[in-house]
Write an enzyme that holds these catalytic residues in place. Structure first.
Site, PDB file in Angstrom:
ATOM      1  N   SER A 198       0.807  -7.892   1.680  1.00  0.00           N
ATOM      2  CA  SER A 198      -0.092  -6.823   2.118  1.00  0.00           C
ATOM      3  C   SER A 198      -1.044  -6.431   0.983  1.00  0.00           C
ATOM      4  O   SER A 198      -1.777  -7.272   0.477  1.00  0.00           O
ATOM      5  CB  SER A 198       0.728  -5.638   2.629  1.00  0.00           C
ATOM      6  OG  SER A 198      -0.102  -4.700   3.283  1.00  0.00           O
ATOM      7  N   GLN A 199      -1.043  -5.147   0.558  1.00  0.00           N
ATOM      8  CA  GLN A 199      -1.882  -4.778  -0.578  1.00  0.00           C
ATOM      9  C   GLN A 199      -1.561  -5.664  -1.773  1.00  0.00           C
ATOM     10  O   GLN A 199      -2.466  -6.105  -2.498  1.00  0.00           O
ATOM     11  CB  GLN A 199      -1.662  -3.319  -0.965  1.00  0.00           C
ATOM     12  CG  GLN A 199      -2.404  -2.924  -2.240  1.00  0.00           C
ATOM     13  CD  GLN A 199      -2.067  -1.528  -2.725  1.00  0.00           C
ATOM     14  OE1 GLN A 199      -2.892  -0.639  -2.620  1.00  0.00           O
ATOM     15  NE2 GLN A 199      -0.872  -1.328  -3.237  1.00  0.00           N
ATOM     16  N   TYR A 255       0.825  -1.208   0.000  1.00  0.00           N
ATOM     17  CA  TYR A 255       0.000   0.000   0.000  1.00  0.00           C
ATOM     18  C   TYR A 255       0.858   1.257   0.000  1.00  0.00           C
ATOM     19  O   TYR A 255       1.743   1.431   0.847  1.00  0.00           O
ATOM     20  CB  TYR A 255      -0.875  -0.019   1.242  1.00  0.00           C
ATOM     21  CG  TYR A 255      -1.943   1.036   1.318  1.00  0.00           C
ATOM     22  CD1 TYR A 255      -3.129   0.905   0.614  1.00  0.00           C
ATOM     23  CD2 TYR A 255      -1.784   2.156   2.137  1.00  0.00           C
ATOM     24  CE1 TYR A 255      -4.128   1.849   0.718  1.00  0.00           C
ATOM     25  CE2 TYR A 255      -2.780   3.105   2.242  1.00  0.00           C
ATOM     26  CZ  TYR A 255      -3.950   2.951   1.521  1.00  0.00           C
ATOM     27  OH  TYR A 255      -4.931   3.897   1.632  1.00  0.00           O
ATOM     28  N   ASP A 267       0.397  -9.069  13.731  1.00  0.00           N
ATOM     29  CA  ASP A 267       0.245  -8.069  12.676  1.00  0.00           C
ATOM     30  C   ASP A 267      -0.789  -7.030  13.099  1.00  0.00           C
ATOM     31  O   ASP A 267      -1.975  -7.338  13.237  1.00  0.00           O
ATOM     32  CB  ASP A 267      -0.195  -8.762  11.386  1.00  0.00           C
ATOM     33  CG  ASP A 267      -0.166  -7.849  10.165  1.00  0.00           C
ATOM     34  OD1 ASP A 267      -0.106  -6.620  10.330  1.00  0.00           O
ATOM     35  OD2 ASP A 267      -0.209  -8.390   9.040  1.00  0.00           O
ATOM     36  N   HIS A 321       3.632  -7.854  10.309  1.00  0.00           N
ATOM     37  CA  HIS A 321       3.129  -7.710   8.947  1.00  0.00           C
ATOM     38  C   HIS A 321       4.016  -8.377   7.903  1.00  0.00           C
ATOM     39  O   HIS A 321       3.576  -8.615   6.783  1.00  0.00           O
ATOM     40  CB  HIS A 321       2.952  -6.221   8.637  1.00  0.00           C
ATOM     41  CG  HIS A 321       2.097  -5.954   7.449  1.00  0.00           C
ATOM     42  ND1 HIS A 321       0.869  -6.564   7.256  1.00  0.00           N
ATOM     43  CD2 HIS A 321       2.285  -5.139   6.377  1.00  0.00           C
ATOM     44  CE1 HIS A 321       0.339  -6.136   6.122  1.00  0.00           C
ATOM     45  NE2 HIS A 321       1.176  -5.281   5.573  1.00  0.00           N
TER      46      HIS A 321
END
Length: 319
Positions: A180-181, A91, A266, A295
């Site tokens: 993640s993203q 992100y 996370d 994360h």
């Protein structure tokens, strides 16, 4: 410290997400509209000091025919056709430097690293939006047609289309991945392009939105909760829009062999949202739960396990 449910409860957790009745129709028409545009793939060689890899600056057409940028890294001197990896970044990030992310090409893959539109890289998003909380998560959230991830997920599907046209790439051996993203985009791509060969979704963002908005205390999910704090009457509409973009919905449609991972500490992506997508995933699947990781969700150790898992699928001849 744990940021969500304990491991036993995570294995029992099931998301209450329900896909809208026209989910598939919406995405079929969206992708068909994008595919009316020529892919317009162009490769420009990039000079680097690397001795074992060749690097190209790639342009291709995504949503609306808008130009997207990516790096293509190839093992120098490799004889094709090669399996390919399409990677999406986190992100607000970017494709980074041509000298970063060398693992996959070094392992014998054609590696396309996509620059997500409108974030920190070199690919603009020419489409405007209404009021949004600072960041990207609520941009265009007034409707499913204008929401930013409609464009981003379409771009991702087009990236798979693009890499399949490249000389020396085996179009039947294309995997998608990200953290993640990037993991959320990869998961959506696996749902939208059902014949991708494999998926790695490492701590995938963009899953189980309603739960994430309630238990996610850090950005980016806090962008959603703060937007809804200001737009109190918009809550039903926002979650109706998000129902077309939820990773749980894509997971229930994806069939490629998949590797998921989650760090139980996370604070950015609540582990339960990853498990929510994992539990409904239709294809062969594995989930690595890293109890003392955040994360990064296992980081390099997780990537090593996926490299080993991908090999028999993407290099079936043992090369």
């Amino acid at each position: 410290m744990l940021t969500d449910l304990g491991l036993e409860a995570l294995w029992e957790y099931r998301s209450d997400y329900a896909a809208p009745p026209d989910f598939d129709e919406f995405w079929t028409s969206t992708l068909a509209e994008a595919r009316d545009h020529d892919l317009a793939v162009a490769l420009t060689p990039v000079g680097t000091p690397l001795r074992t890899l060749d690097v190209f600056d790639v342009t291709f057409a995504g949503f609306g025919g808008h130009p997207l940028r990516a790096w293509l890294r190839l093992p120098r001197g490799a004889e094709g056709p090669l399996p390919a990896i399409v990677q999406f970044h986190g992100y607000g990030g970017s494709r980074g430097s041509a000298l970063q992310e060398l693992t996959w090409a070094s392992a014998g893959y054609a590696h396309l690293q996509v620059d997500v539109r409108g974030q920190g890289g070199v690919t603009p998003d020419p489409v405007g939006s209404g009021p949004a909380y600072p960041g990207h998560l609520t941009r265009g959230i007034e409707s499913r047609e204008t929401y930013v991830y409609r464009r981003i997920f379409t771009d991702a599907a087009r990236a798979v289309d693009a890499v399949r046209t490249l000389p020396g790439v085996d179009p039947a051996r294309v995997a998608v991945l990200g953290n993640s993203q990037g993991g959320g985009i990869a998961l959506a791509t696996a749902g939208l392009v059902p014949d991708v060969a494999a998926l790695h979704a490492q701590a995938p963002f963009l899953c189980d939105f309603r739960r994430a908005s309630l238990v996610g205390g850090e950005r980016p999910y806090v962008e959603l909760s703060r937007y809804l704090a200001e737009h109190r009457d918009a809550v039903p509409r926002v979650f109706e829009v998000l129902s077309y973009f939820d990773g749980v919905g894509f997971a229930s449609r994806a069939t490629a062999p998949a590797w998921f991972s989650a760090g139980l500490m996370d604070g950015i992506v609540p582990p339960s949202t990853v498990f929510g997508a994992y539990h409904v995933y239709k294809g062969q699947k594995r989930l690595a739960a890293w109890p003392y990781n955040g994360h990064e969700a296992g980081g390099a150790d997780d990537v090593q396990a996926v490299l080993e898992g991908f090999r028999p699928i993407l290099h079936p001849d043992g090369s």
